[in-house]
Design an enzyme around this catalytic site. Sequence first.
Site, short mmCIF file in Angstrom:
data_model
loop_
_atom_site.label_atom_id
_atom_site.label_comp_id
_atom_site.label_asym_id
_atom_site.label_seq_id
_atom_site.Cartn_x
_atom_site.Cartn_y
_atom_site.Cartn_z
N GLU A 16 0.86 -1.20 0.00
CA GLU A 16 0.00 0.00 0.00
C GLU A 16 0.88 1.24 0.00
O GLU A 16 1.87 1.30 0.74
CB GLU A 16 -0.89 -0.02 1.24
CG GLU A 16 -1.81 1.21 1.33
CD GLU A 16 -2.85 1.07 2.43
OE1 GLU A 16 -3.50 0.01 2.52
OE2 GLU A 16 -3.01 2.03 3.20
N THR A 47 -3.96 4.84 -1.45
CA THR A 47 -4.98 5.44 -0.60
C THR A 47 -5.56 6.69 -1.26
O THR A 47 -4.97 7.27 -2.19
CB THR A 47 -4.43 5.80 0.80
OG1 THR A 47 -3.52 6.87 0.66
CG2 THR A 47 -3.77 4.62 1.48
N GLN A 210 4.82 7.43 15.08
CA GLN A 210 3.96 6.78 14.09
C GLN A 210 3.05 5.76 14.79
O GLN A 210 1.84 5.71 14.54
CB GLN A 210 4.84 6.07 13.04
CG GLN A 210 4.12 5.10 12.15
CD GLN A 210 4.98 3.84 11.86
OE1 GLN A 210 6.10 3.70 12.31
NE2 GLN A 210 4.42 2.92 11.09
P1 FAD Z 1 -17.94 0.48 7.03
O1 FAD Z 1 -17.79 -0.91 6.55
O2 FAD Z 1 -19.08 1.28 6.49
O3 FAD Z 1 -18.06 0.42 8.63
C1 FAD Z 1 -18.01 1.62 9.40
C2 FAD Z 1 -18.70 1.40 10.75
O4 FAD Z 1 -20.10 1.26 10.53
C3 FAD Z 1 -18.27 0.12 11.48
O5 FAD Z 1 -18.28 0.41 12.86
C4 FAD Z 1 -19.35 -0.88 11.13
O6 FAD Z 1 -19.52 -1.87 12.13
C5 FAD Z 1 -20.58 0.02 11.00
N1 FAD Z 1 -21.53 -0.47 9.98
C6 FAD Z 1 -21.25 -0.92 8.74
N2 FAD Z 1 -22.39 -1.25 8.09
C7 FAD Z 1 -23.41 -0.99 8.95
C8 FAD Z 1 -24.83 -1.12 8.86
N3 FAD Z 1 -25.41 -1.60 7.74
N4 FAD Z 1 -25.57 -0.75 9.93
C9 FAD Z 1 -24.99 -0.26 11.07
N5 FAD Z 1 -23.64 -0.12 11.21
C10 FAD Z 1 -22.87 -0.48 10.15
N6 FAD Z 1 -9.77 5.79 4.78
C11 FAD Z 1 -9.65 6.75 3.84
O7 FAD Z 1 -10.21 7.83 3.98
N7 FAD Z 1 -8.87 6.54 2.71
C12 FAD Z 1 -8.24 5.38 2.49
O8 FAD Z 1 -7.56 5.23 1.47
C13 FAD Z 1 -8.35 4.33 3.47
N8 FAD Z 1 -7.76 3.13 3.28
C14 FAD Z 1 -7.97 2.10 4.18
C15 FAD Z 1 -7.42 0.84 3.93
C16 FAD Z 1 -7.63 -0.21 4.82
C17 FAD Z 1 -7.05 -1.59 4.51
C18 FAD Z 1 -8.37 0.00 6.01
C19 FAD Z 1 -8.58 -1.12 7.00
C20 FAD Z 1 -8.92 1.26 6.27
C21 FAD Z 1 -8.73 2.32 5.36
N9 FAD Z 1 -9.28 3.59 5.57
C22 FAD Z 1 -9.15 4.58 4.63
C23 FAD Z 1 -9.98 3.89 6.83
C24 FAD Z 1 -11.51 3.62 6.76
O9 FAD Z 1 -12.10 4.52 5.87
C25 FAD Z 1 -12.04 3.80 8.18
O10 FAD Z 1 -11.61 2.76 9.02
C26 FAD Z 1 -13.55 4.02 8.32
O11 FAD Z 1 -13.80 4.51 9.64
C27 FAD Z 1 -14.41 2.79 8.09
O12 FAD Z 1 -14.43 2.43 6.78
P2 FAD Z 1 -15.14 1.06 6.31
O13 FAD Z 1 -15.11 1.03 4.86
O14 FAD Z 1 -14.61 -0.10 7.06
O15 FAD Z 1 -16.66 1.36 6.83
#
Ligand code: FAD
Length: 285
Positions: A16, A47, A210
Amino acid sequence: MKIREMFKEKTVFSFEVFPPKKTSSIDTVYQMLEELEGLTPDFISVTFSAGGSGNSGLALDIASKIREDNKVEPVLHLPCINYSKEEILHVLSELDKRGIENILALRGDINPDIPPKNEFRYASDLISFIKERGDYDIAGACYPEVHIEAKDMVEDIRNLKKKVDAGVDHLITQLFFDNEAFYKFREKTQIAGIEVPIEAGIMPVMSKSQIERMVSMCGASLPSKFVKIMQRYEHNPEALRDAGIAYAIDQIVDLLANGVDGIHLYTMNNPYVAKKIAGAVQNLF
Ligand code: FAD
């Protein structure tokens, strides 16, 4: 090539990288990519800002460069919380023009200074939207030590199952330092009927600040072995970097021996660290 096809053939190894901060030039990232040439990760993900830092156009350019110059499959991260459907459609059409078919679909972190656009509430909304618009490979994020906003592991895994059912091809975990946490999480996903491959996200330690930043953002637990390394070398940056590389290699070897589907290395845009780790583990895949 779609990343889901790779998982059918092998244990996947990916990197990444992130676009430059506003204050530095994109050339710094291009130089880093040149230094990574010769390494053969299965894909490199880029990202994408959830809004505010204005680096999203750069992410597309970096993904194109990875495809054209490094000859490695790129994956574009795509967080949706601060974007409209129209803006997401624009990104999809850019991906089509550039021949990029792999997306890590994300919600993005909620930024108190940026009111969400509310066109997508969760990553699963984005995934359903993307699936209706083309045959993309879609990755999703998952959290071995529970997403910071979720009430508990049960709630988080139920939500993860909904996300996978919306059309996720494979998952990438948040960074963790304790492999046991990953193994327990993997078992729970299996019980919940989540059957897509799960890549383990490994972040090598490069400095104490970090790690403090990352742990406050994502709540990763720190095993005592890891804490001892931090305490012993915190005032010796080179030694801490080398100990961090050794710790990451140790984690990866253990994960591979325990049948992990893939390793996703958060390179922190540091080619020295990426080369050292890749060199040590590349024959193990
Ligand atoms: P979701 O899957 O939508 O989950 C978010 C929260 O909502 C969780 O607590 C989940 O339990 C809850 N939830 C999900 N679906 C529902 C539902 N239907 N009903 C009720 N609750 C629900 N961020 C960036 O801005 N840019 C990046 O490039 C980036 N890269 C990342 C790469 C990786 C590998 C990871 C692990 C994270 C990355 N992030 C990035 C951070 C990420 O955007 C955050 O962790 C964010 O807070 C959650 O994103 P998600 O897609 O997991 O959200």
